[in-house]
Design an enzyme around this catalytic site. Structure first.
Site, short mmCIF file in Angstrom:
data_model
loop_
_atom_site.label_atom_id
_atom_site.label_comp_id
_atom_site.label_asym_id
_atom_site.label_seq_id
_atom_site.Cartn_x
_atom_site.Cartn_y
_atom_site.Cartn_z
CG HIS A 222 -2.00 -1.06 1.09
ND1 HIS A 222 -2.43 -1.84 2.14
CD2 HIS A 222 -2.73 -1.45 -0.01
CE1 HIS A 222 -3.38 -2.66 1.70
NE2 HIS A 222 -3.58 -2.45 0.41
CD GLU B 93 -0.63 0.47 4.37
OE1 GLU B 93 0.07 -0.56 4.44
OE2 GLU B 93 -1.87 0.43 4.18
NE ARG C 147 -6.43 0.01 0.36
CZ ARG C 147 -6.20 -0.70 1.46
NH1 ARG C 147 -5.55 -0.16 2.47
NH2 ARG C 147 -6.60 -1.94 1.56
CG HIS D 49 -0.04 -3.97 5.14
ND1 HIS D 49 -0.87 -3.55 4.12
CD2 HIS D 49 0.37 -5.21 4.79
CE1 HIS D 49 -0.95 -4.48 3.19
NE2 HIS D 49 -0.21 -5.51 3.56
CD GLU E 292 -2.37 -3.26 9.08
OE1 GLU E 292 -1.78 -2.19 8.82
OE2 GLU E 292 -3.23 -3.77 8.34
O1 0X9 Z 1 -6.91 -4.10 4.53
C1 0X9 Z 1 -5.75 -4.45 4.35
O2 0X9 Z 1 -5.34 -4.83 3.24
C2 0X9 Z 1 -4.76 -4.46 5.52
N1 0X9 Z 1 -4.96 -3.29 6.33
S1 0X9 Z 1 -4.44 -1.83 5.76
O3 0X9 Z 1 -4.91 -0.80 6.66
N2 0X9 Z 1 -2.85 -1.78 5.80
O4 0X9 Z 1 -4.90 -1.66 4.41
C3 0X9 Z 1 -5.00 -5.71 6.35
C4 0X9 Z 1 -4.62 -6.97 5.64
C5 0X9 Z 1 -4.95 -8.20 6.41
N3 0X9 Z 1 -4.89 -9.38 5.58
C6 0X9 Z 1 -5.80 -9.60 4.58
N4 0X9 Z 1 -6.81 -8.83 4.38
N5 0X9 Z 1 -5.62 -10.67 3.86
ZN ZN Z 2 -1.80 -1.78 4.05
#
Ligand code: 0X9
Ligand code: ZN
Length: 262
Positions: free
Chosen positions: A24, A27, A81, A151, A220
């Site tokens: 992303h 980040e 993003r 992330h 995260e």
């Molecule tokens: O939503 C996401 O892709 C991730 N959070 S973020 O705020 N960095 O965008 C979490 C990813 C967790 N894993 C999966 N969704 N597979």
């Molecule tokens: Zn992310």
């Protein structure tokens, strides 16, 4: 070729760790962590834990999975993003690479609308970035035992599944790996992604897990929302250090579990 391999010695068929940063674009602490990681986890490190890890595992580091998006956050829009790919039927740009992998692709928690921040793309692995990562992991699936993706923000350590509310087959083991509170002051929450934050299908962690990489984690990093994606430079070293301690701890545990002492 944007991949940095870290490897010592001549040992044949060594196991491996994969770590990617910068899926992303906004980040920023994530690519910073990969740089921090390669500076510290190096063959010339004097730290016994690092020597131990590198004696048992090769490491593949992808410092920025989404370089076009990352560049765009420097030049044009700090809060971008997705990647920067054009779609044929919309003027909106970009696919969410963490919705583009083939794990319950584009079900609840992703969007099929190109203008959405969580657009899943035209089909699984439609994007060169996710396709390249998936191809690499497919061709190294017998050696890669630990998949890590970095992330921000919210200080959490997530593991499969995020693409369903079902529990992973080794859920309890994943919990025990993630529960390393005494190493980072217990400011990290942990759990299966779907139940801990939200359903989010098509993520790289779930896809890698289903490929057979049974230790698969999404970090995260800092913070918990005060600065969010705009974490000030003065916080970088602390954010990276606590994550590095967690990564080393998990790597040591994976070695312990998977490799019988010689
Ligand atoms: O939503 C996401 O892709 C991730 N959070 S973020 O705020 N960095 O965008 C979490 C990813 C967790 N894993 C999966 N969704 N597979
Ligand atoms: Zn992310």
């Amino acid at each position: 070729n944007h991949l940095l391999p870290i490897s010592v010695g001549e040992k044949q068929d060594k196991k491996a760790i994969w770590i990617d940063c910068g899926i992303h674009a906004r980040e920023w602490i994530s690519p910073a962590f990969c740089m921090w990681f390669v500076q510290n986890v190096s063959p010339i490190s004097p730290e016994p834990n690092i020597t131990h890890i590198l004696n048992h595992m090769d490491v593949y580091v992808l410092p920025v999975m989404n370089p076009d998006g990352y560049k765009y956050t420097w030049t044009t829009n700090r809060m971008w993003r997705k990647n920067r790919s054009y779609s044929t039927d919309s003027s909106c740009v970009g696919v969410d690479l963490n919705r583009n992998f083939d794990a319950n692709w584009c079900t609840e928690g992703a969007s099929d609308k190109p203008c959405s921040e969580i657009y899943c793309g035209a089909f699984p692995e439609s994007e060169p970035e996710s396709e390249a990562v998936a191809n690499f992991l497919r061709s190294h699936k017998d050696s890669v035992q630990l998949y890590l993706t970095i992330h921000s923000y919210s200080q959490m350590l997530l593991f499969p599944y995020s693409c369903t509310l079902d529990e992973a087959e080794n859920h309890n083991e994943l919990v025990s790996f993630a529960k390393i509170r005494r190493y980072y002051r217990n400011t990290y929450k942990y759990g299966a992604g779907g139940k801990t934050i939200y359903l989010a299908p098509g993520g790289s962690d779930d896809w890698a897990y289903n490929l057979g990489i049974k230790y698969s984690f999404t970090f995260e990093l800092q913070d918990r929302g005060r600065y969010g994606f705009l974490l000030p430079p003065s916080h970088i070293s602390k954010a990276c250090n606590e994550a590095l301690i967690a990564v080393k701890t998990i790597a040591l545990r994976v070695i312990e579990k998977t490799q019988a002492p010689q």
